[in-house]
Design a protein around this motif. Structure first.
Motif, mmCIF file in Angstrom:
data_model
loop_
_atom_site.group_PDB
_atom_site.id
_atom_site.type_symbol
_atom_site.label_atom_id
_atom_site.label_comp_id
_atom_site.label_asym_id
_atom_site.label_seq_id
_atom_site.Cartn_x
_atom_site.Cartn_y
_atom_site.Cartn_z
ATOM 1 N N LYS A 42 57.962 21.679 10.774
ATOM 2 C CA LYS A 42 57.991 21.281 12.181
ATOM 3 C C LYS A 42 59.381 21.470 12.767
ATOM 4 C CE LYS A 42 56.655 17.477 15.251
ATOM 5 N NZ LYS A 42 56.119 16.095 15.304
ATOM 6 N N ALA A 43 60.397 21.117 11.971
ATOM 7 C CA ALA A 43 61.783 21.276 12.419
ATOM 8 C C ALA A 43 62.129 22.749 12.612
ATOM 9 C CB ALA A 43 62.734 20.627 11.421
ATOM 10 N N LYS A 44 61.678 23.607 11.677
ATOM 11 C CA LYS A 44 61.942 25.042 11.775
ATOM 12 C C LYS A 44 61.273 25.644 13.004
ATOM 13 C CE LYS A 44 62.639 25.964 6.842
ATOM 14 N NZ LYS A 44 62.101 26.627 5.624
ATOM 15 N N ARG A 45 60.034 25.204 13.277
ATOM 16 C CA ARG A 45 59.325 25.706 14.466
ATOM 17 C C ARG A 45 60.054 25.292 15.744
ATOM 18 N NH1 ARG A 45 54.433 24.643 11.443
ATOM 19 N NH2 ARG A 45 54.316 22.537 12.343
ATOM 20 N N ALA A 46 60.587 24.064 15.738
ATOM 21 C CA ALA A 46 61.310 23.567 16.920
ATOM 22 C C ALA A 46 62.588 24.378 17.142
ATOM 23 C CB ALA A 46 61.647 22.089 16.746
ATOM 24 N N ILE A 47 63.289 24.686 16.041
ATOM 25 C CA ILE A 47 64.523 25.484 16.139
ATOM 26 C C ILE A 47 64.213 26.887 16.634
ATOM 27 C CG2 ILE A 47 66.364 26.563 14.788
ATOM 28 C CD1 ILE A 47 66.297 24.039 12.994
ATOM 29 N N LYS A 48 63.129 27.465 16.095
ATOM 30 C CA LYS A 48 62.737 28.808 16.522
ATOM 31 C C LYS A 48 62.375 28.833 18.003
ATOM 32 C CE LYS A 48 59.624 32.670 15.469
ATOM 33 N NZ LYS A 48 59.272 32.910 16.885
ATOM 34 N N LYS A 49 61.696 27.800 18.455
ATOM 35 C CA LYS A 49 61.299 27.720 19.861
ATOM 36 C C LYS A 49 62.530 27.670 20.762
ATOM 37 C CE LYS A 49 58.330 25.083 23.014
ATOM 38 N NZ LYS A 49 57.413 23.917 23.132
ATOM 39 N N ILE A 50 63.534 26.926 20.343
ATOM 40 C CA ILE A 50 64.778 26.836 21.113
ATOM 41 C C ILE A 50 65.487 28.191 21.140
ATOM 42 C CG2 ILE A 50 67.102 25.843 21.124
ATOM 43 C CD1 ILE A 50 65.819 23.248 20.010
ATOM 44 N N GLU A 51 65.564 28.862 19.982
ATOM 45 C CA GLU A 51 66.232 30.167 19.910
ATOM 46 C C GLU A 51 65.499 31.214 20.739
ATOM 47 O OE1 GLU A 51 69.163 31.247 18.685
ATOM 48 O OE2 GLU A 51 69.507 29.093 18.541
ATOM 49 N N ASP A 52 64.178 31.165 20.707
ATOM 50 C CA ASP A 52 63.390 32.107 21.513
ATOM 51 C C ASP A 52 63.675 31.908 23.003
ATOM 52 O OD1 ASP A 52 62.254 33.188 19.253
ATOM 53 O OD2 ASP A 52 60.344 32.107 19.440
ATOM 54 N N LYS A 53 63.768 30.659 23.411
ATOM 55 C CA LYS A 53 64.044 30.376 24.824
ATOM 56 C C LYS A 53 65.468 30.802 25.199
ATOM 57 C CE LYS A 53 61.730 28.893 27.437
ATOM 58 N NZ LYS A 53 60.897 29.543 28.483
ATOM 59 N N LYS A 54 66.416 30.587 24.297
ATOM 60 C CA LYS A 54 67.796 31.011 24.563
ATOM 61 C C LYS A 54 67.875 32.531 24.696
ATOM 62 C CE LYS A 54 71.248 29.002 22.376
ATOM 63 N NZ LYS A 54 72.073 28.386 21.307
ATOM 64 N N ARG A 55 67.118 33.252 23.868
ATOM 65 C CA ARG A 55 67.097 34.715 23.976
ATOM 66 C C ARG A 55 66.477 35.154 25.301
ATOM 67 N NH1 ARG A 55 66.477 34.601 18.205
ATOM 68 N NH2 ARG A 55 64.219 34.327 18.372
ATOM 69 N N GLU A 56 65.438 34.437 25.729
ATOM 70 C CA GLU A 56 64.813 34.762 27.005
ATOM 71 C C GLU A 56 65.792 34.522 28.166
ATOM 72 O OE1 GLU A 56 61.107 33.288 29.872
ATOM 73 O OE2 GLU A 56 61.349 32.428 27.860
ATOM 74 N N ILE A 57 66.511 33.412 28.099
ATOM 75 C CA ILE A 57 67.513 33.108 29.121
ATOM 76 C C ILE A 57 68.594 34.183 29.137
ATOM 77 C CG2 ILE A 57 69.366 31.501 29.760
ATOM 78 C CD1 ILE A 57 67.517 29.253 28.560
ATOM 79 N N ALA A 58 69.065 34.554 27.941
ATOM 80 C CA ALA A 58 70.110 35.574 27.839
ATOM 81 C C ALA A 58 69.629 36.908 28.385
ATOM 82 C CB ALA A 58 70.559 35.717 26.383
ATOM 83 N N SER A 59 68.396 37.266 28.090
ATOM 84 C CA SER A 59 67.836 38.537 28.565
ATOM 85 C C SER A 59 67.835 38.610 30.091
ATOM 86 C CB SER A 59 66.412 38.707 28.025
ATOM 87 O OG SER A 59 65.825 39.893 28.523
#
Length: 206
Positions: A8-25
């Motif tokens: 669950k923690a790994k999925r939460a971290i991945k979700k945050i990183e995915d959103k940060k990449r979207e913001i950066a894009s």
């Protein structure tokens, strides 16, 4: 922590990183249009479809966003060439493969590298120190490859710094040429750039 909790923690971290990449894009595209200093976090939030407070829960500041983008550029640049350069093939083969991989990366992520090449001086001193360390690792890979090629008698002998600046100086213009490259056969034009860089280092036959 239980196995379920770890997942669950790994999925939460991945979700945050995915959103940060979207913001950066979205920010990268916006920077290409307006420049870093003219870009506002309000515009970034609007493009991503977030409220400004929610945006700041992922990226703490505009400066932090720029650092995240440049760090991504340096990481992907090094990753694109590292395994190739560390192979045991001849220096000439590794040079050509590394040039091709790096050129393709820059062209396919032209807005990312455009931002990296034009906005790096906008970083804070603290962030610039980190990026310079990453640049040092990146440059050392090219330097070692060039010096191995000189030892093999494949590359012209010249000051290493000049050889690498000449090589990367051409490659780093690709984001500024991408519209021209896209007008014609993209693959052929990339190979012309690679051939040009390769020929610049090859030792001339007597």
């Amino acid at each position: 922590m239980s196995v379920g909790g770890e997942l669950k923690a790994k999925r939460a971290i991945k979700k945050i990183e995915d959103k940060k990449r979207e913001i950066a894009s979205q920010a990268i595209d916006l920077m290409r249009e307006t420049g870093y200093h003219n870009m506002s976090m309000d515009e970034v939030a609007e493009r991503v479809g977030l409220t400004k407070p929610t945006l700041y829960s992922y990226i703490s500041s505009k400066q932090e966003l720029l650092f995240y983008i440049l760090e991504s550029a340096m990481t992907s640049g090094t990753k694109s060439i590292k395994d190739i350069i560390l192979q045991s093939k001849s220096a000439r083969i590794r040079l050509r493969e590394a040039l091709t991989a790096y050129a393709e990366l820059i062209l396919n992520s032209s807005n990312l590298f455009y931002s990296a090449f034009t906005e790096h001086n906008s970083l804070t001193d603290e962030h610039q120190i980190i990026i310079r360390k990453m640049q040092s690792e990146f440059l050392s890979l090219w330097k070692n490859l060039y010096e191995e090629g000189v030892q093999e008698g494949i590359f012209e002998k010249m000051p290493t710094k000049i050889a690498i600046q000449m090589l990367l100086g051409v490659m780093h213009w690709i984001p500024f040429w991408n519209n021209e490259i896209d007008k014609y056969n993209q693959e052929d034009n990339l190979m012309r750039i690679v051939n040009f860089c390769e020929r610049g280092l090859l030792k001339k036959e007597d």
